[in-house]
Design a protein around this motif. Structure first.
Motif, short mmCIF file in Angstrom:
data_model
loop_
_atom_site.label_atom_id
_atom_site.label_comp_id
_atom_site.label_asym_id
_atom_site.label_seq_id
_atom_site.Cartn_x
_atom_site.Cartn_y
_atom_site.Cartn_z
N LYS A 1 -2.94 -1.38 5.01
CA LYS A 1 -2.75 -2.05 6.30
C LYS A 1 -2.81 -1.00 7.40
O LYS A 1 -1.82 -0.31 7.66
CB LYS A 1 -1.42 -2.80 6.34
CG LYS A 1 -1.30 -3.95 5.33
CD LYS A 1 0.00 -4.69 5.48
CE LYS A 1 0.18 -5.78 4.43
NZ LYS A 1 -0.86 -6.81 4.51
N ALA B 1 -2.91 -10.69 -2.09
CA ALA B 1 -3.93 -10.13 -1.22
C ALA B 1 -5.13 -11.08 -1.06
O ALA B 1 -5.94 -10.91 -0.14
CB ALA B 1 -4.41 -8.79 -1.77
N ASP C 1 -2.91 -1.99 -1.50
CA ASP C 1 -2.83 -2.81 -0.30
C ASP C 1 -2.80 -1.88 0.92
O ASP C 1 -1.83 -1.16 1.13
CB ASP C 1 -1.56 -3.67 -0.35
CG ASP C 1 -1.44 -4.62 0.83
OD1 ASP C 1 -2.43 -4.77 1.58
OD2 ASP C 1 -0.35 -5.20 1.01
N ASN D 1 -9.79 -1.50 6.40
CA ASN D 1 -8.77 -1.41 5.34
C ASN D 1 -9.46 -1.27 3.97
O ASN D 1 -9.08 -0.45 3.14
CB ASN D 1 -7.89 -2.65 5.33
CG ASN D 1 -7.00 -2.76 6.55
OD1 ASN D 1 -6.68 -1.77 7.20
ND2 ASN D 1 -6.59 -3.98 6.87
N VAL E 1 0.90 1.63 4.84
CA VAL E 1 0.88 1.04 6.18
C VAL E 1 0.79 2.17 7.19
O VAL E 1 1.55 3.14 7.12
CB VAL E 1 2.13 0.19 6.45
CG1 VAL E 1 2.11 -0.39 7.86
CG2 VAL E 1 2.27 -0.92 5.40
N GLU F 1 0.90 2.90 11.25
CA GLU F 1 1.20 2.35 12.58
C GLU F 1 1.20 3.48 13.59
O GLU F 1 2.03 4.39 13.52
CB GLU F 1 2.56 1.65 12.58
CG GLU F 1 2.65 0.48 11.61
CD GLU F 1 4.05 -0.11 11.55
OE1 GLU F 1 4.95 0.40 12.26
OE2 GLU F 1 4.26 -1.08 10.78
N GLN G 1 1.18 0.16 -1.71
CA GLN G 1 0.86 -0.23 -0.34
C GLN G 1 0.99 0.96 0.59
O GLN G 1 1.93 1.76 0.47
CB GLN G 1 1.79 -1.35 0.14
CG GLN G 1 1.47 -1.83 1.56
CD GLN G 1 2.47 -2.85 2.07
OE1 GLN G 1 3.65 -2.53 2.30
NE2 GLN G 1 2.03 -4.09 2.26
N THR H 1 5.09 3.76 4.47
CA THR H 1 4.71 3.41 5.84
C THR H 1 4.77 4.66 6.71
O THR H 1 5.77 5.40 6.68
CB THR H 1 5.66 2.34 6.42
OG1 THR H 1 5.54 1.14 5.66
CG2 THR H 1 5.32 2.03 7.88
N LYS I 1 -9.58 -0.45 13.74
CA LYS I 1 -10.43 -1.57 13.35
C LYS I 1 -11.90 -1.15 13.19
O LYS I 1 -12.61 -1.66 12.33
CB LYS I 1 -10.31 -2.68 14.40
CG LYS I 1 -11.19 -3.88 14.15
CD LYS I 1 -11.02 -4.91 15.26
CE LYS I 1 -11.94 -6.11 15.04
NZ LYS I 1 -11.80 -7.12 16.12
N ASP J 1 -3.32 0.21 11.37
CA ASP J 1 -3.09 -0.25 12.74
C ASP J 1 -4.40 -0.79 13.32
O ASP J 1 -5.49 -0.34 12.99
CB ASP J 1 -2.60 0.95 13.57
CG ASP J 1 -2.02 0.54 14.91
OD1 ASP J 1 -2.76 -0.03 15.73
OD2 ASP J 1 -0.83 0.80 15.15
N THR K 1 -13.33 -5.09 6.02
CA THR K 1 -12.62 -4.42 7.11
C THR K 1 -12.52 -2.93 6.82
O THR K 1 -12.84 -2.47 5.71
CB THR K 1 -11.20 -4.98 7.27
OG1 THR K 1 -10.44 -4.65 6.10
CG2 THR K 1 -11.21 -6.50 7.44
#
Length: 505
Positions: free
Chosen positions: A436, A285, A434, A404, A465, A467, A463, A483, A442, A438, A402
């Motif tokens: 992440k 990372a 971790d 994140n 994620v 999306e 992690q 995810t 932002k 989309d 960020t």
């Protein structure tokens, strides 16, 4: 190759797109390239007066002008400012704070100042104000938590812990207003000094950039390496020394793990080192962040940022088994030694220079191509003889760059201590989750819509994620690597536990 016929001497300069070289190799490289004393003064003589006039008209102090003149001279020399693999070696081991037995000395607080860098706007996260005003946890902003940390230390050790900020022109007013309710803090020049600004340089010809549509676009931040000339030029350094201060602990305002640690202060004072960088062990990372290295010529420590790495060496730069330690930007500085550096170098500090290729109007890609000359404050490690580094626990590194980071920081993977520090939960074993998100998340307002009930539990998450368009219901628990995908209209992630799977909404 650029040829400049107006020069008194014929000099060719090979320019590299984005590049930094350790100070001690600069003269040697200039000699090798044939750009020694006969060439640079001639070009400086032709171009410098316009910059000096412009900076003086803007009211910038002598230290700011001297710092930019040094950086501009590096640019004119034509030397590469990249640090290739061939010039450095890896640092195999660094002393660790956790392995040491140190008896803290509270009396050192009387001669120590705690300084936070607070010049950044949160534009990358959709904010038009100081990022430190962003709410982090329990309705506290970064600034709220920092002020409460200072108060906690003052009460615990029954001393007036000195605290200061380096603001920018853009953050000063909002910051001072937000902190005015904290009566234990100083005010005015005893609380803040303001960082400088630097002229943008036209990429072709190296004259000062002009932009009549908006003159503010002719200036740029000089990087946080400006800390040192800003302290000198504002009178802050001399004022602190006259009051008997000797040590300074400096860190970023968005790193809430970076508190005044008495054990660290005592170690630094006892070490007699002029400069110490807190480093942490790199993980995947962290592979894109600046790493600690050893100067191949001198054997001393140096910092290599990603902007200083040649493209062909990027794989080695990101090898966390070779370059094991990264700069947390938590630094300890002996103020007497810092003053000595300035005196030795005629009022400037010879930091490595980074060139950032931009357009004069960042939103107009057809506008004049410019170079922004920047420095990093951690790079000063190579300017102090005897500078050291120390491995610190990951709990002292919890920055927010960020959404994140903010998503993770608001979760149960982090805890708020009684003295208002935010640290990784003990169960995380110094490993942050971790996250992440989309790109549509932002900005902070979009992220808030993603977690209207607060973030999911990440205490056991490796992690996560996200999306697509969605929101999390209350009581969502993430374990392992998960995810979440959604290709249609916004949907809610139902309450429940999700472990090592992909969820297609």
């Amino acid at each position: 190759r650029l040829r400049r016929p107006w020069l008194k001497h014929k000099c060719d300069f090979t320019m590299v797109a984005s590049d930094v070289v350790p100070p001690e190799t600069k003269r040697r490289k200039a000699d090798e390239m044939g750009v020694g004393s006969s060439c640079i003064p001639a070009e400086m003589e032709a171009l410098w007066p316009a910059y000096e006039e412009k900076m003086k008209a803007e009211g910038l102090h002598e230290a700011a002008i001297a710092a930019f003149k040094y950086n501009y001279g590096v640019l004119l020399s034509g030397e590469s400012t990249l640090i290739p693999e061939s010039a450095i070696g890896s640092v195999e081991s660094v002393p660790s704070l956790e392995s040491m037995s140190i008896a803290p000395d509270p009396s050192l607080l009387k001669t120590t100042v705690m300084l936070k860098l607070n010049g950044g706007l949160g534009t990358g996260m959709g904010l038009d104000k100081a990022k430190s005003l962003l709410t982090v946890t329990n309705d506290n902003s970064f600034l709220d938590l920092i002020a409460k940390q200072v108060e906690s230390m003052q009460k615990e050790h029954k001393t007036d812990l000195a605290f200061m900020l380096m603001n920018s022109f853009a953050t000063s007013a909002d910051t001072l207003e937000a902190l005015s309710k904290y009566k234990h803090l100083a005010t005015g020049a005893d609380l803040e000094f303001v960082q400088n600004k630097a002229p943008k340089v036209t990429a072709e010809g190296f004259a000062p950039a002009t932009w009549e549509a908006d003159r503010s676009h002719e200036w740029c931040p000089p990087g946080h390496g400006d800390l040192y000339p800003a302290m000198l030029g504002s009178g802050t350094l001399d004022k602190l020394l006259s009051k008997g201060f000797k040590y300074m602990f400096v860190s970023n305002s968005d790193n809430l793990g970076a508190t005044m640690d008495l054990k660290l202060l005592t170690y630094f004072a006892q070490s007699k080192a002029p400069f110490m960088m807190e480093v942490a062990t790199r993980t995947d990372a962290d592979k894109k962040g600046g790493h600690l290295a050893k100067d191949g010529a001198t054997g001393g420590l140096l910092l290599r940022e990603s902007a200083q790495c040649p493209e062909e060496d990027e794989k080695a730069f990101q090898d966390v088994t070779k370059y094991k330690f990264f700069n947390t930007n938590n630094l300890w500085v002996d103020l007497v030694a810092l003053k000595g550096i300035f005196d030795k170098n005629g009022g400037s500090i010879p930091l490595p220079v980074m060139k950032n290729a931009k357009t004069v109007d960042p939103r107009d890609k057809a506008s004049t191509k410019v170079l922004q000359l920047e420095t990093a404050m951690g790079a000063a490690i190579q300017c102090f003889d005897g500078a050291t580094a120390l491995v610190i626990p990951r709990s002292r590194f919890a920055p927010v760059k960020t959404t994140n980071d903010l998503f993770a920081l608001r979760s149960d993977a982090y805890t708020l201590t009684k003295d208002f520090r935010i640290t990784l939960a003990e169960a995380r074993k110094d490993m942050p989750p971790d996250v992440k998100l989309d790109g549509m998340y932002k900005f902070t307002d979009a992220m808030e819509k993603l977690i209207p009930n607060g973030p999911p539990s990440l205490i056991d998450c490796k992690q996560i994620v996200v999306e697509g368009d969605m929101s999390f219901a209350k009581d969502v628990i993430i374990k392992g690597s998960v995810t979440f995908k959604n290709s249609g209209a916004s949907k809610e992630v139902p309450s429940g536990t999700y472990e090592d799977k992909t969820v297609d909404l």
